[in-house]
Each structure stands twice: as C-alpha cells, then as structure tokens.
Write an enzyme that holds these catalytic residues in place. Structure first.
Site, PDB file in Angstrom:
ATOM      1  N   ALA A  49       0.798  -1.231   0.000  1.00  0.00           N
ATOM      2  CA  ALA A  49       0.000   0.000   0.000  1.00  0.00           C
ATOM      3  C   ALA A  49       0.839   1.294   0.000  1.00  0.00           C
ATOM      4  CB  ALA A  49      -0.974  -0.030   1.172  1.00  0.00           C
ATOM      5  N   ASP A 238      -3.895  -2.707   3.843  1.00  0.00           N
ATOM      6  CA  ASP A 238      -4.091  -1.923   2.616  1.00  0.00           C
ATOM      7  C   ASP A 238      -5.136  -0.833   2.806  1.00  0.00           C
ATOM      8  OD1 ASP A 238      -3.000  -4.666   1.744  1.00  0.00           O
ATOM      9  OD2 ASP A 238      -2.620  -3.293   0.085  1.00  0.00           O
ATOM     10  N   ASN A 248      -6.459  -6.545   4.230  1.00  0.00           N
ATOM     11  CA  ASN A 248      -5.054  -6.878   3.973  1.00  0.00           C
ATOM     12  C   ASN A 248      -5.021  -8.127   3.090  1.00  0.00           C
ATOM     13  OD1 ASN A 248      -2.231  -6.261   4.398  1.00  0.00           O
ATOM     14  ND2 ASN A 248      -2.104  -8.108   5.626  1.00  0.00           N
TER      15      ASN A 248
HETATM   16  O1  MRU Z   1      -1.096  -7.267  -3.428  1.00  0.00           O
HETATM   17  P1  MRU Z   1      -0.046  -6.554  -2.635  1.00  0.00           P
HETATM   18  O2  MRU Z   1       1.274  -7.273  -2.620  1.00  0.00           O
HETATM   19  O3  MRU Z   1       0.077  -5.106  -3.028  1.00  0.00           O
HETATM   20  O4  MRU Z   1      -0.591  -6.591  -1.152  1.00  0.00           O
HETATM   21  C1  MRU Z   1       0.157  -5.985  -0.145  1.00  0.00           C
HETATM   22  C2  MRU Z   1      -0.339  -6.273   1.201  1.00  0.00           C
HETATM   23  O5  MRU Z   1      -1.404  -6.827   1.379  1.00  0.00           O
HETATM   24  C3  MRU Z   1       0.476  -5.777   2.335  1.00  0.00           C
HETATM   25  O6  MRU Z   1       0.372  -6.644   3.422  1.00  0.00           O
HETATM   26  C4  MRU Z   1      -0.060  -4.396   2.716  1.00  0.00           C
HETATM   27  O7  MRU Z   1      -0.012  -3.528   1.614  1.00  0.00           O
HETATM   28  C5  MRU Z   1       0.674  -3.764   3.795  1.00  0.00           C
HETATM   29  S1  MRU Z   1       2.133  -3.094   3.134  1.00  0.00           S
HETATM   30  C6  MRU Z   1       2.926  -2.145   4.205  1.00  0.00           C
END
Ligand code: MRU
Length: 347
Positions: A49, A238, A248
């Site tokens: 995110a 997220d 998340n």
């Molecule tokens: O699909 P992604 O890899 O973008 O998903 C990311 C996540 O779910 C992370 O756990 C979330 O963004 C936290 S990042 C600090």
C-alpha cells in the site's frame, strides 16, 4: 539496514525494483509517465500500500514533467487524465487515493504558478511523500518494538516490509526497529499464496538484513501456534475502515482467527495514510480480484488443469474485534473501535 530502494528518482525518471523478478533477479525498471506508472502498479512491479502511494505521487510528477512545455489548459487536461489512469490501477490500497488527493491539492494550490513551476512543486511533493513514509515507518517501528519481548517469534503474512513502502517497512519495520534496539526477533513468514509475497519478498528482504526468518506454508501457521512456537502476529494493511476493520492480503483473516483461538496477540501496523475515515466498515472496502493465472501457476509454470474454474480475491477483511492493537506513527491503539480510531486521528 536494507540496502535496496523500492523506488528511486534518477536523472529525471522514476526507477522501481521489479518485484515480480525477486528474489531471482534485482532489476530496476524506468518510468517516465503517469500511464507507465499505472501499468507498473497494475502489473505488480511495485506493490504494497504505501509503496503504491509513493509510486502514484511520482506518476503525477512525471506527467507534469512530460507536459511541461504545454499551454496551461492542455497541461491541466493532461494532468487530469494521468491522475485518472493512476486511480484506476488497483482498487483496494487506500494509500493510492491518499497520495493522489495530496498531489491534486498541491496542484490546485498552484493555480497562479507557471507550468514549469507547478511541475517542480509536484516533484518536490512526491519526494516529500516518499521521505515522510520512511520517517513514519521508523516512528511506527519504535512504538511497535516496545510491544515485543526479547526473543519474540513473530508470524507475518504477505510483505509489509521495505519493499512494500519507501523503506524500513510497517510490520517488518517493527521487527527491524526491535532488532536495532537489541532484541532477538525470529520471523515466521507465511509464503502467502497465490502471489508468494512472503516466500519471494519477505524471506528475501529479511535474509538481506541478516534477520532470522523461517518460511512456512500458509497452512502450517495453525500448527505452529498450537505448538506454542509463535508469540505475536504482525501484519500490515491496505485499508483500515473507520470502525477498525482491516483489509489486507488474502489469508490475513484466517491468521487472525487462528491467533485469537490460541490467545496470541494480533497486531496491525498502519500509517495514518492507510486509515480511510469515510469507509464505514470493512464490508464496503473494494476487494480486488486478479487473474486466474495467479492461482493456476506462477510465471511460466502452470500446475492446475487448464480450464478449471478459479476465484482469486487478493484481499480479505479482518473484523476489528480480532485486532489486539493498531500501531501507527502516533502510537498504539489497543482493541481499536470507531471511537478510539476517531480520537487517534484527531490527536
Ligand atoms: O497485493 P499486494 O502485494 O500489493 O498486497 C500488499 C499487502 O497486502 C500488504 O500486506 C499491505 O499492503 C501492507 S504493506 C505495508
């Protein structure tokens, strides 16, 4: 500690580490427009995110540089199109919209500036957003590290590390800060099917820093908890709804249920920019569904039979009642609910 930049500004272009190629290859791809950055976000070159938010801010700045010789009206029209393309890249992580709103507010405040001056100011804002992200992660790390005992065994899901942010990380930032404070922390990384952010990214980034990490299949988490081998769970997010529900990576909800069943604290590390105060509850958060090919195989390898029906929702929602505490750059909110979150945002 972590020596790789997730994204960096070099010679007038944005460079992003290609997270699809990790850990096999460390490669940087170059971006020179909002549309190209939107494509990089959509195709998972950059993910996580806060990192998506930083990339989007640079996408806006790049678009301004690209349109720098246009008359004002054409510049503003092009900027609008660029921001629309970025906003459509991925739906769940609210940091994307947070960063775009901040860049738009900057642009709106530059009504009387020349186009080149506006472009310079937008680039400065993108640099500021990126620099702030690292600073806030360090503050979050300090608050979270205080919750970990020495010799903590921490389970994490997905990658909420330096690679998911501008640096240091949210969940893994807490681990890094605890290690910097002299605590011995051992991380158990869920592999995180289907895109394998845990196996490919978390395991690699912790190895690079010499932080002990053990990779487990997602479905091993329950057994390890039952055996008493996990002391705490820390994940990122997220989008956090106003009532504390947490969107998340898919599988987070299962981990939270297991943690509650075994009496293990479940911590969520979120910068304030990940809290969406106008989203009433997790039920309203848009959940991205991605291609079936992410479930039927990885890269060039396919292991499922061709033509099989697939669902691939890539995020889930953990109800606030399962969250032991939120950790933000401002501090720790135990047993988060709507009232406490409102007070935390106000303070
Ligand atoms: O699909 P992604 O890899 O973008 O998903 C990311 C996540 O779910 C992370 O756990 C979330 O963004 C936290 S990042 C600090």
């Amino acid at each position: 500690m972590f020596k790789f930049d997730t994204l960096r500004w070099r010679d007038g272009v944005l460079e992003m580490i290609d997270q699809r190629a990790l850990p096999a290859r460390v490669e940087y791809l170059k971006y020179d427009s909002a549309a190209a950055v939107a494509d990089g976000i959509r195709s998972m070159v950059v993910r996580g995110a806060p990192a998506i938010g930083c990339a989007a801010a640079y996408g806006v700045a790049l678009e301004a540089q690209r349109l720098i010789h246009k008359p004002r009206d054409a510049f503003l029209y092009g900027m609008e199109q660029g921001m629309t393309a970025l906003a459509a890249s991925r739906p769940t992580a609210v940091n994307l919209y947070w960063a775009l709103n901040r860049m738009r507010a900057k642009l709106d405040n530059l009504r009387d500036a020349t186009v080149p001056a506006a472009a310079d100011a937008l680039l400065a804002e993108a640099h500021a957003i990126t620099g702030e992200d690292v600073r806030l992660n360090r503050q979050m790390g300090m608050h979270g590290a205080a919750l970990l005992n020495d010799s903590s065994r921490v389970l994490t899901h997905c990658n909420a590390g330096a690679l998911a942010t501008a640096g240091h990380g949210t969940a893994l930032g807490i681990v890094r800060s605890a290690v910097e404070a002299g605590k011995r922390v051992h991380v158990f990384a869920n592999e995180t099917r289907p895109f394998l952010q845990g196996a490919r990214l978390t395991a690699w980034e912790l190895q690079q820093d010499g932080i002990p990490v053990t990779l487990i299949a997602d479905n091993a988490a329950g057994l390890l908890m039952r055996l008493g081998e996990i002391d705490a769970v820390i994940v990122g997010a997220d989008r956090l709804a106003a009532n504390g529900d947490v969107a998340n990576k898919i599988g987070t909800y299962s981990v939270a249920v297991l943690a509650r069943r075994h009496g293990i604290p479940f911590y969520v590390a979120v910068p304030i920019s990940t809290i969406d105060p106008v989203m009433p509850s997790g039920a309203c958060i848009p959940i991205e569904e991605r291609a079936a090919s992410e479930v039927t195989g990885y890269g060039r390898t396919q292991w499922a039979p061709s033509g099989v029906a697939v669902r691939n929702p890539v995020f889930d929602v953990t109800p606030a009642e399962l969250v032991t505490a939120l950790i933000t750059e401002r501090g720790v909110v135990f047993a988060p609910d709507r009232t406490k979150i409102r007070a935390h945002l106000a303070g």
